[in-house]
Structures are given as C-alpha cells and as structure tokens.
Design a protein around this motif. Structure first.
Motif, PDB file in Angstrom:
ATOM      1  N   ILE A   1       0.853  -1.185   0.000  1.00  0.00           N
ATOM      2  CA  ILE A   1       0.000   0.000   0.000  1.00  0.00           C
ATOM      3  C   ILE A   1       0.889   1.234   0.000  1.00  0.00           C
ATOM      4  O   ILE A   1       1.989   1.220   0.566  1.00  0.00           O
ATOM      5  N   THR A   2       0.441   2.282  -0.669  1.00  0.00           N
ATOM      6  CA  THR A   2       1.222   3.518  -0.734  1.00  0.00           C
ATOM      7  C   THR A   2       0.376   4.684  -0.263  1.00  0.00           C
ATOM      8  O   THR A   2      -0.855   4.652  -0.336  1.00  0.00           O
ATOM      9  N   GLY A   3       1.033   5.723   0.202  1.00  0.00           N
ATOM     10  CA  GLY A   3       0.315   6.920   0.617  1.00  0.00           C
ATOM     11  C   GLY A   3       1.227   7.889   1.327  1.00  0.00           C
ATOM     12  O   GLY A   3       2.382   7.568   1.637  1.00  0.00           O
ATOM     13  N   PRO A   4       0.731   9.097   1.587  1.00  0.00           N
ATOM     14  CA  PRO A   4       1.543  10.126   2.241  1.00  0.00           C
ATOM     15  C   PRO A   4       1.791   9.789   3.704  1.00  0.00           C
ATOM     16  O   PRO A   4       1.308   8.788   4.236  1.00  0.00           O
ATOM     17  N   THR A   5       2.551  10.670   4.355  1.00  0.00           N
ATOM     18  CA  THR A   5       3.081  10.355   5.685  1.00  0.00           C
ATOM     19  C   THR A   5       2.357  11.075   6.816  1.00  0.00           C
ATOM     20  O   THR A   5       2.913  11.232   7.904  1.00  0.00           O
ATOM     21  N   ASP A   6       1.108  11.527   6.598  1.00  0.00           N
ATOM     22  CA  ASP A   6       0.381  12.108   7.719  1.00  0.00           C
ATOM     23  C   ASP A   6       0.065  11.011   8.731  1.00  0.00           C
ATOM     24  O   ASP A   6       0.020   9.825   8.414  1.00  0.00           O
ATOM     25  N   ARG A   7      -0.144  11.383   9.963  1.00  0.00           N
ATOM     26  CA  ARG A   7      -0.167  10.421  11.078  1.00  0.00           C
ATOM     27  C   ARG A   7      -1.283   9.369  10.921  1.00  0.00           C
ATOM     28  O   ARG A   7      -1.043   8.175  11.109  1.00  0.00           O
ATOM     29  N   LYS A   8      -2.484   9.807  10.602  1.00  0.00           N
ATOM     30  CA  LYS A   8      -3.585   8.866  10.444  1.00  0.00           C
ATOM     31  C   LYS A   8      -3.319   7.898   9.299  1.00  0.00           C
ATOM     32  O   LYS A   8      -3.569   6.693   9.416  1.00  0.00           O
ATOM     33  N   MET A   9      -2.805   8.409   8.171  1.00  0.00           N
ATOM     34  CA  MET A   9      -2.516   7.552   7.021  1.00  0.00           C
ATOM     35  C   MET A   9      -1.459   6.512   7.362  1.00  0.00           C
ATOM     36  O   MET A   9      -1.571   5.344   6.974  1.00  0.00           O
ATOM     37  N   VAL A  10      -0.440   6.917   8.087  1.00  0.00           N
ATOM     38  CA  VAL A  10       0.628   5.983   8.444  1.00  0.00           C
ATOM     39  C   VAL A  10       0.061   4.828   9.277  1.00  0.00           C
ATOM     40  O   VAL A  10       0.352   3.654   9.019  1.00  0.00           O
ATOM     41  N   ILE A  11      -0.764   5.146  10.258  1.00  0.00           N
ATOM     42  CA  ILE A  11      -1.344   4.092  11.096  1.00  0.00           C
ATOM     43  C   ILE A  11      -2.241   3.174  10.270  1.00  0.00           C
ATOM     44  O   ILE A  11      -2.134   1.943  10.342  1.00  0.00           O
ATOM     45  N   ASN A  12      -3.147   3.769   9.483  1.00  0.00           N
ATOM     46  CA  ASN A  12      -4.082   2.955   8.697  1.00  0.00           C
ATOM     47  C   ASN A  12      -3.358   2.088   7.674  1.00  0.00           C
ATOM     48  O   ASN A  12      -3.745   0.944   7.426  1.00  0.00           O
ATOM     49  N   ALA A  13      -2.318   2.627   7.064  1.00  0.00           N
ATOM     50  CA  ALA A  13      -1.578   1.853   6.058  1.00  0.00           C
ATOM     51  C   ALA A  13      -0.825   0.700   6.710  1.00  0.00           C
ATOM     52  O   ALA A  13      -0.822  -0.427   6.203  1.00  0.00           O
ATOM     53  N   LEU A  14      -0.182   0.964   7.832  1.00  0.00           N
ATOM     54  CA  LEU A  14       0.544  -0.098   8.525  1.00  0.00           C
ATOM     55  C   LEU A  14      -0.399  -1.182   9.049  1.00  0.00           C
ATOM     56  O   LEU A  14      -0.020  -2.341   9.186  1.00  0.00           O
ATOM     57  N   ASN A  15      -1.651  -0.794   9.319  1.00  0.00           N
ATOM     58  CA  ASN A  15      -2.655  -1.745   9.809  1.00  0.00           C
ATOM     59  C   ASN A  15      -3.474  -2.397   8.708  1.00  0.00           C
ATOM     60  O   ASN A  15      -4.385  -3.179   8.987  1.00  0.00           O
ATOM     61  N   SER A  16      -3.182  -2.094   7.445  1.00  0.00           N
ATOM     62  CA  SER A  16      -4.073  -2.451   6.337  1.00  0.00           C
ATOM     63  C   SER A  16      -4.102  -3.938   6.013  1.00  0.00           C
ATOM     64  O   SER A  16      -4.980  -4.396   5.285  1.00  0.00           O
ATOM     65  N   GLY A  17      -3.142  -4.697   6.501  1.00  0.00           N
ATOM     66  CA  GLY A  17      -3.054  -6.113   6.151  1.00  0.00           C
ATOM     67  C   GLY A  17      -2.167  -6.395   4.960  1.00  0.00           C
ATOM     68  O   GLY A  17      -1.967  -7.551   4.581  1.00  0.00           O
TER      69      GLY A  17
ATOM     70  N   SER B   1      -8.539  11.448  16.846  1.00  0.00           N
ATOM     71  CA  SER B   1      -9.148  12.480  15.998  1.00  0.00           C
ATOM     72  C   SER B   1     -10.655  12.255  15.953  1.00  0.00           C
ATOM     73  O   SER B   1     -11.102  11.138  15.693  1.00  0.00           O
ATOM     74  N   GLY B   2     -11.403  13.326  16.212  1.00  0.00           N
ATOM     75  CA  GLY B   2     -12.860  13.229  16.145  1.00  0.00           C
ATOM     76  C   GLY B   2     -13.433  12.207  17.098  1.00  0.00           C
ATOM     77  O   GLY B   2     -14.454  11.553  16.791  1.00  0.00           O
ATOM     78  N   GLY B   3     -12.791  12.041  18.233  1.00  0.00           N
ATOM     79  CA  GLY B   3     -13.268  11.072  19.206  1.00  0.00           C
ATOM     80  C   GLY B   3     -12.898   9.641  18.898  1.00  0.00           C
ATOM     81  O   GLY B   3     -13.279   8.723  19.637  1.00  0.00           O
ATOM     82  N   LYS B   4     -12.142   9.427  17.836  1.00  0.00           N
ATOM     83  CA  LYS B   4     -11.735   8.079  17.453  1.00  0.00           C
ATOM     84  C   LYS B   4     -10.250   7.891  17.722  1.00  0.00           C
ATOM     85  O   LYS B   4      -9.443   8.783  17.477  1.00  0.00           O
ATOM     86  N   SER B   5      -9.899   6.719  18.233  1.00  0.00           N
ATOM     87  CA  SER B   5      -8.517   6.415  18.569  1.00  0.00           C
ATOM     88  C   SER B   5      -7.896   5.505  17.516  1.00  0.00           C
ATOM     89  O   SER B   5      -8.523   4.545  17.061  1.00  0.00           O
ATOM     90  N   TYR B   6      -6.685   5.824  17.115  1.00  0.00           N
ATOM     91  CA  TYR B   6      -5.951   5.034  16.123  1.00  0.00           C
ATOM     92  C   TYR B   6      -4.694   4.479  16.786  1.00  0.00           C
ATOM     93  O   TYR B   6      -3.896   5.226  17.361  1.00  0.00           O
ATOM     94  N   LYS B   7      -4.531   3.146  16.711  1.00  0.00           N
ATOM     95  CA  LYS B   7      -3.379   2.484  17.312  1.00  0.00           C
ATOM     96  C   LYS B   7      -2.834   1.436  16.346  1.00  0.00           C
ATOM     97  O   LYS B   7      -3.584   0.862  15.552  1.00  0.00           O
ATOM     98  N   LEU B   8      -1.544   1.172  16.442  1.00  0.00           N
ATOM     99  CA  LEU B   8      -0.945   0.139  15.608  1.00  0.00           C
ATOM    100  C   LEU B   8      -1.348  -1.242  16.095  1.00  0.00           C
ATOM    101  O   LEU B   8      -1.372  -1.511  17.296  1.00  0.00           O
TER     102      LEU B   8
END
Length: 539
Positions: free
Chosen positions: A90-106, A144-151
C-alpha cells in the motif's frame, strides 16, 4: 547549530527541534558537500539527452554496457528481512492517520511517500519524519474526532520514498546552496531510524523515483555506502527498489540493477510517470501523440513491452519485479459503479500476477482483500523469481511503439483540464493525493494531464467527436469554465488562480516544463518563510 547550514522556515517548530538536530544536520551537510556536484552534473546530462532526442536521435540500449547485460553471473543481493514476500504494497503520504491505517491495512509493506503523493510543505516533510520515527518505535497512537488510532500487531514492513534527484529542498541550505530534496528526505529518515530498524529485525528500505540513467543509480549507491559508514552500519544493510518510471531508464534496467546490486530490492513499474515521461522525452516527435488518458492502458504496445522486459530483467538477477497502481478506488453508495471499478482492479491485478510480477500496489486499504486474493491464488510462494520469462524478446522499437488505439475526445480534454487544476490547487494547499471522479490522483497523473494538453495544442490535434482543433484558446475557455467549480475548503480561490494561470502558460510554451512540482515549489517555499526570490516566474 551547524556551520554553513541555515533553516529558512519557522514552520513546524516542534518537529524541527525533534528532526533537525545538530547531529542530523551535520550528516545532511556531509552528504551535500560530498555529492551535490555529482547530482548537478547528472541533471545537466539529462538536458543533453533531451537535446539529442529533440534533434531526432532515438533511444536505444547503451552500447558501452552491453557486457553487463550479457554477463549472466552477477546477481543482486538477497531480499532484506521482511522483503521476501511483497505481494501487496500500500502507498500513501506520511500524515499520522494515514501511516497508522496503512501499517494496519493487512498488506505486506507500506511505501510511505515523501514524493508524488505528498505536498512538500515544510510542515508535511518534517511531521512525516516524526510520524515514521514514532511508527518504527510503536509510539504513534493518535486521536481524531473522538476516534482512537493504534498500531496492530505485525504491521506492514515500512519502505520510504524520498523525492527525486531533480528537486531541491529550499528550506535548508548548506553553504548558501539548497540541499537536494532526495538527500534531505533520505538523510533524516536514515539517520534517526536505521539502527532502530535493524534492532527490530528489519532494515532501512527505500523506493527510489524518477531516475533516468544508471549513473544516477550509481550516485544512490555511493550515498548508501557513505551513509552506512557514517553511522557504523555494515554495507549492504540498506535495500532499495527503483521505480522504472522514465523512458530512458527503461533502456537501462539491467545497468541500474548492476549499480545497486549490493543494495537492490528490485524494480517497480511506475506506470503513470512512465506515460508522462514517454510523452515528455518524445516531445519533438509528432508520432508520439497519445489519445485520451483512459485509453493508454497497460495492454498497449509500449506499456506491455516495458512490463515484460522489467519482469524478465528482475528475475534474471533474482530480485522483485513489482507491479503498479490501479487508479480506481472504492465507490461508496453506488454498488453497481463500485463493482465496475473493482472489476477493473481485479483484471489489473490478475494481469500482473500472471505476467510474473512479485507484488502489486494499492492506494486504499479496502482494495487489499481483492489484490491479496488474486496474488494468493496465483502466486503460491513468496515471489515468482523462478519465472524467468526467457520467451520475452523486447527490442528498442517495442519500447517506442506509438501504435496506441484510442482517440482524443472533447471529454478527454475536459477531464485533463479538471484533473490538472484540481490536483495542482490541492497540492498548493498542502494535499498531495486526492480522490477525483473515483480515481486516486497524485502528481504523476496530474503530470500526464498537463503534458497531454501541451502535446495536443503543440500539434494542433482535432477532437474525434467534435472536430475542433485544440488550441490555447480552447484550453483557456475550459480553464475559465472549470476552475470556479473546484473551489472548496481545501482548494482556495487564490490557489486556483495560480494554477489556472500556470496551465494556460504551459500550453503556450515551445517545450513543456520538466515537472510541475519544480515549477510550483516556490509558492510553498515562500509561504514557509523562504526569500521571495525562490518564487521564480513560471506564469
């Protein structure tokens, strides 16, 4: 802090303190002083090649390196830890939410992009470095927005793409010269993270973009050796995958692998930039006029030849031959349209795996299941290095084949204008990757639209459906009509005015600019605090 080094921006002060440390700047300055003159000479060499092509010379496989291509004995380094199986990246920019979601993408790996999917504001560049540093150390929790993002456990393996050799980083100068954007991105990531990555069982892994000659690969290899020595790391720890996304590089795939062989992790089909380069490098050749962007698929002659040669070359040297990006993204609230789009993705990934690719790219986590299912079904081992494709015979003429079915239509012109304006406007606003008409657009796709508009005006092409000649006035009218419809919270009127004037100026040039990112960088630099002189006139 460091003699001869100046920071020309007050943006992202906290990130500057964390990333632009004294020792990191000393390392960056050492790289600049050692390699900048070579970089500049290689950029001049690009201009010389273009002048020869404009004069009618044809690209060909280099005669001086025929012995390298003919020698079956040399192989590249074995895959680095975690790179044996790269079936979906998976590819994408390096903003914090994107980094977490991409690393968690499977997916197997995540290419964190400082280049074409990123708008290089100073805040984006430095905060991206902070985010990757934190992700490597598993300290990247985010709310962000009341939602928590974790690796999650076992995140994707991290690969980083720095910017290309042609780009400067104006916010940092060494001895009154801007540093190379490539070295800026590479140096800060490598210096802060290389030892930590190795301690966790992986390594510093990179994607290298936009190269046009094997000597540019040699420069990267020299940088790698210097850098590993500088921090006391064994040579050969770094691994780098090269994107073959310029037409000249397609004629030098083996040479590029040879130069990087102790650090190589393979090659990638950077399809969108490759189309852009095909037009740009053949700008003086009317026979190279291409139809609407949607008709330039991976099945057309010159694209198919490039793919087959890349797979054959990589497997001959025992490294990964990575596939490219499908532009489609999931379509919400329209199941029928979504199924059509996903069918295109399935067909694209099936073509790649059956051709012999060892992995593919996706831009959205929801596409992972589709890509993974197809590669799991057709690639039973970790890769397909054993598929040698010895049946492939690609000549120079195959890579230059301009027999592309399709037409230039009024809708194709309109779509190009819309994409060029929307993307460039968003880029100036700090966003380097945007969904548009259910396609994911980045700098590469925007470059295709810009260069096609220039090409169609240059050669007075008629639209197949209306018979109108595409002129500067034709493009001007569309720009004036479309630009006001694109205004939004993220695409401001000021930025739309800049990019509208820029696009009108581009189609009037004798020859197109090399890169829109180079042209528009001055606006970002001045907004970040650089002297006004950085905003050179491109309008």
């Amino acid at each position: 802090m460091v003699e001869g080094v100046q920071i020309h921006s007050s943006q992202a002060k906290e990130a500057q303190q964390q990333i632009l440390t004294e020792d990191a700047l000393k390392f960056l300055a050492a790289l600049h002083r050692t390699f900048e003159s070579t970089r500049q000479s290689l950029l001049v060499a690009r201009e010389t090649v273009q002048q020869r092509l404009d004069a009618g010379q044809q690209l060909d496989f280099p005669s001086e390196t025929a012995h390298i291509r003919a020698d079956p004995s040399w192989l590249c380094a074995p895959p680095g830890p975690g790179l044996e199986d790269r079936r979906v990246e998976i590819t994408g920019p390096t903003d914090r939410k994107m980094v977490i979601n991409a690393l968690n993408s499977g997916t197997k790996t995540f290419m964190a992009d400082f280049e074409d999917a990123n708008s290089p504001t100073f805040a984006n560049m430095l905060n991206g470095q902070v985010n990757l540093r934190d992700a490597i150390r598993r300290q990247i929790d985010f709310e962000s927005g009341g939602k928590s993002y974790k690796l999650k456990e076992n995140p994707a393996v991290l690969i980083v793409r720095p910017r290309g050799w042609h780009l400067d980083e104006p916010r940092v100068t060494v001895d009154n010269q801007p540093v190379s954007a490539s070295l800026f991105d590479f140096a800060l990531y490598f210096f802060h993270n290389a030892h930590e990555l190795v301690s966790r069982g992986y390594g510093p892994y990179f994607y290298l973009p936009k190269m046009e000659h094997y000597l540019e690969a040699r420069l990267w290899n020299d940088v790698f050796n210097f850098s590993q020595s500088y921090i006391g790391m064994p040579h050969g720890t770094i691994r780098a995958t090269v994107l073959i996304e310029t037409l000249p590089a397609a004629f030098q795939m083996e040479e590029i692998l040879f130069e990087l062989r102790t650090h190589s992790a393979g090659l990638n089909c950077g399809r969108w930039d490759y189309i852009f380069s095909f037009i740009k490098r053949r700008r003086a050749d009317r026979s190279a006029v291409l139809p609407d962007r949607k008709d330039v698929t991976m099945e057309v002659g010159f694209m198919d030849a490039y793919v087959r040669l890349l797979i054959q070359t990589c497997h001959k040297r025992r490294v990964a031959a990575m596939g490219g990006m499908s532009a489609q993204i999931p379509i919400k609230n329209d199941p029928k349209a979504n199924e059509i789009a996903m069918a295109k993705v399935r067909a694209d990934k099936l073509r790649e795996v059956t051709n012999g690719h060892d992995g593919t790219w996706i831009a959205h986590p929801l596409i992972n299941d589709i890509a993974m299912e197809i590669f799991n079904k057709h690639m039973l081992g970790p890769n397909q290095y054993h598929i040698r494709r010895e049946d492939v015979k690609v000549a120079a003429a195959d890579l230059l084949n301009t027999n592309v079915p399709g037409k230039v239509t009024s809708e194709g012109v309109r779509s190009n204008v819309e994409t060029a304006l929307a993307y460039s406007g968003a880029w100036l606003g700090g966003n380097g990757c945007i969904p548009l008409n259910w396609l994911m657009e980045d700098a590469a796709t925007a470059e295709i639209t810009r260069i096609q508009l220039w090409q169609w005006v240059k050669y007075s092409i008629r639209t197949a459906d209306t018979g109108e000649v595409i002129t500067t006035a034709y493009v001007d009218k569309l720009v004036d009509e479309i630009a006001p419809t694109l205004r939004s919270a993220t695409i401001t009127e000021e930025n739309l005015d800049i990019v509208s004037r820029y696009l009108k100026a581009q189609v009037r040039r004798d020859w197109p600019s090399e890169f829109l990112t180079s042209d528009l960088m001055g606006y970002l630099a001045v907004r970040d605090g650089c002297p006004a002189a950085w905003q050179r006139s491109v309008l």
